[in-house]
Write a protein that holds these residues in place. Structure first.
Motif, PDB file in Angstrom:
ATOM      1  N   SER A 102       0.833  -1.209   0.000  1.00  0.00           N
ATOM      2  CA  SER A 102       0.000   0.000   0.000  1.00  0.00           C
ATOM      3  C   SER A 102       0.867   1.258   0.000  1.00  0.00           C
ATOM      4  N   ASN A 282      -3.849   2.116  -2.923  1.00  0.00           N
ATOM      5  CA  ASN A 282      -3.302   2.447  -1.609  1.00  0.00           C
ATOM      6  C   ASN A 282      -4.328   2.210  -0.506  1.00  0.00           C
ATOM      7  N   ASP A 286      -4.871  -1.119   2.188  1.00  0.00           N
ATOM      8  CA  ASP A 286      -4.967  -0.823   3.618  1.00  0.00           C
ATOM      9  C   ASP A 286      -6.168  -1.528   4.229  1.00  0.00           C
TER      10      ASP A 286
END
Length: 382
Positions: A102, A282, A286
């Motif tokens: 990420s 990203n 997460d």
């Protein structure tokens, strides 16, 4: 979850993701007036006696509260520690892997943006910069986000990139991160049946995109650019009596040059889409880190429940009530996991594992980067 530029997430993810430094001694091209990490807290700093004692008092109160909570709920706390001690290392390593990936998406995104503007973007230096900025955002109260952006600005300038390109890169990265997070929250809210949450997240996306599109239109049109320069000179003219730097003869050419430089940066549709997809990856990675952390403590959670918990943590973290969302994110995610059907005996340990990886592990790596990463060897331009 990163907290960065706007974040880190890395904003983040808590990149999380981009203030500016103070006017004097600040990185060129960033807004003035934002506190920097090296700000002095001495007698001349403008801080009153209350600002000097409230943090120690708050720290003591929190420590006492933590001790009382452990004593009162000692059986539950012992059970949580037992659950954490029996964490499945395979799922924990998978959570670490997706969280590191990420952060790397954020590195690749900023590398792509710099190169699309003709800048210098070595991957090693950018990786150290992103991790270091994330550590600053987590470690500094109040001014962490601004100091993180200032640090990233200076590091990118040291690589040999001009101030306009660096400012543009950080701004676009922050906008992409905000829009991607809003999209994730909107989808998560829709999946959990929250129409209000989906609408609010969609409006947040629009609010982030409209100013960027407006600025883009201004930089591409000579008439619009001249109109903006004239309006700005007219508004600031009364202040030029006290501030020589705001004289029309100074402001006009400076703004015109900045808008012209911004207009010369043309990333292209392919790079723009790639930057948006990297920002989305990203946040999605997460969220996967949270799901893997739940599995690591032996619990089962649906994708819908994971989306609900991640959205709750992301929204609370975006308020920046505390550095890195410490305390408030844990409470929000744990509550959302319980609402999704997990017992508290599993929800709390899962949050501890998730936050250890997404916050403290990344902050530790960032601290090492701040200490060990060499300064870029390329001279800064102009």
């Amino acid at each position: 979850m990163t907290d960065g530029p706007d974040p880190v997430h890395p904003g983040g993810p808590d990149l999380e993701r981009p203030g500016g430094p103070a006017a004097e001694g600040a990185p060129e091209g960033l807004p003035a007036g934002t506190p920097d990490s090296g700000q002095d807290d001495g007698p001349g700093s403008g801080r009153g006696p209350v600002a000097r004692w409230w943090r120690p008092v708050l720290g003591v109160l929190l420590a006492v509260g933590a001790v009382v909570a452990v004593v009162v709920f000692r059986q539950s706390v012992l059970g949580w520690f037992a659950t954490i001690a029996s964490t499945d290392p395979r799922w924990a390593l998978a959570a670490v892997a997706v969280q590191l990936l990420s952060m790397q998406c954020l590195v690749w995104q900023q590398q792509l943006l710099l190169r699309s503007g003709g800048g210098v973007a070595p991957q090693g230096s950018l990786t150290a910069t992103v991790y270091g900025g994330n550590a600053i955002a987590v470690g500094l109260p109040l001014a962490g986000s601004a100091a993180s952006v200032a640090y990233g600005f200076r590091r990118m300038r040291d690589l040999g990139n001009n101030a306009v390109l660096v400012s543009w890169t950080l701004a676009v990265s922050g906008v992409c991160s905000t829009v991607a997070l809003a999209a994730v929250v909107a989808v998560s809210s829709a999946a959990t049946g929250s129409t209000v949450g989906a609408v609010v997240a969609s409006l947040a996306s629009v609010a982030a995109v409209v100013p960027v599109l407006t600025l883009l239109a201004v930089t591409r049109s000579a008439e619009a650019k001249n109109l903006v320069v004239k309006l700005l000179m007219t508004v600031l003219a009364p202040l030029s009596r006290w501030f020589r730097v705001l004289r029309p003869a100074v402001v006009g050419p400076a703004v015109d040059d900045a808008l012209t430089s911004l207009g010369s940066i043309r990333p292209g549709a392919r790079n723009a889409v790639a930057a948006g997809l990297l920002a989305l990856a990203n946040w999605v990675l997460d969220a996967l880190c949270l799901l893997f952390a739940v599995h690591a403590v032996g619990a089962e959670l649906s994708l819908r429940g994971a989306a609900l918990a991640f959205a709750a943590g992301a929204l609370v973290s975006s308020t920046r009530l505390t550095p890195g969302g410490i305390g408030v994110v844990e409470a929000a995610v744990a509550s959302a996991l319980v609402a999704a059907g997990l017992p508290a005996a599993q929800a709390v340990p899962a949050v501890v594992v998730y936050r250890f990886i997404s916050l403290w592990l990344l902050a530790a790596i960032g601290a090492l980067c701040l200490v060990l990463a060499p300064r870029p060897v390329h001279p800064a331009e102009g």
